[in-house]
Design a protein around this motif. Structure first.
Motif, PDB file in Angstrom:
ATOM      1  N   GLN A   1       0.830  -1.211   0.000  1.00 58.46           N
ATOM      2  CA  GLN A   1       0.000   0.000   0.000  1.00 58.46           C
ATOM      3  C   GLN A   1       0.859   1.254   0.000  1.00 58.46           C
ATOM      4  O   GLN A   1       0.554   2.214  -0.716  1.00 58.46           O
TER       5      GLN A   1
ATOM      6  N   LEU B   1      -9.275   6.035   5.534  1.00 58.52           N
ATOM      7  CA  LEU B   1      -9.565   4.670   5.138  1.00 58.52           C
ATOM      8  C   LEU B   1      -9.848   3.799   6.353  1.00 58.52           C
ATOM      9  O   LEU B   1     -10.781   2.987   6.350  1.00 58.52           O
TER      10      LEU B   1
ATOM     11  N   ARG C   1     -13.374   1.927   7.317  1.00 58.29           N
ATOM     12  CA  ARG C   1     -13.447   0.503   7.628  1.00 58.29           C
ATOM     13  C   ARG C   1     -14.077   0.258   8.990  1.00 58.29           C
ATOM     14  O   ARG C   1     -14.743  -0.758   9.184  1.00 58.29           O
TER      15      ARG C   1
END
Length: 85
Positions: free
Chosen positions: A33, A79, A83
């Protein structure tokens, strides 16, 4: 930030290759990532500087690159928040 697994302390008889292998195994998705974000950010900044801001001074490029640091943390924090919901 990333979902890295806790790695045990290296043994005295463990080779460098074994330690690197276990580090990569524990942090694989985070490393991928990070690399993907860096490649995309540098590509976008380079294209913007070369075509959109072509008449601007060189320090503008450095400021765009430096802006990648808060952009990185902002992206991955948002992010994680998405989540969690």
């Amino acid at each position: 930030m990333t979902d890295a697994n806790q790695i045990d302390e290296p043994d005295a008889d463990e080779s460098l290759a074994d330690r690197v292998r276990s580090h990569i195994k524990g942090n694989r998705t985070g490393m991928i990532q990070d690399l993907a974000f860096a490649v995309v950010w540098v590509t976008i900044v380079s294209v913007l500087y070369d075509f959109v801001f072509s008449a601007s001074p060189r320090w503008v490029l450095y400021m765009f690159m430096l802006a990648g640091i808060p952009a990185y943390f902002g992206f991955f924090i948002s992010l994680e928040m998405a989540r969690a919901q």
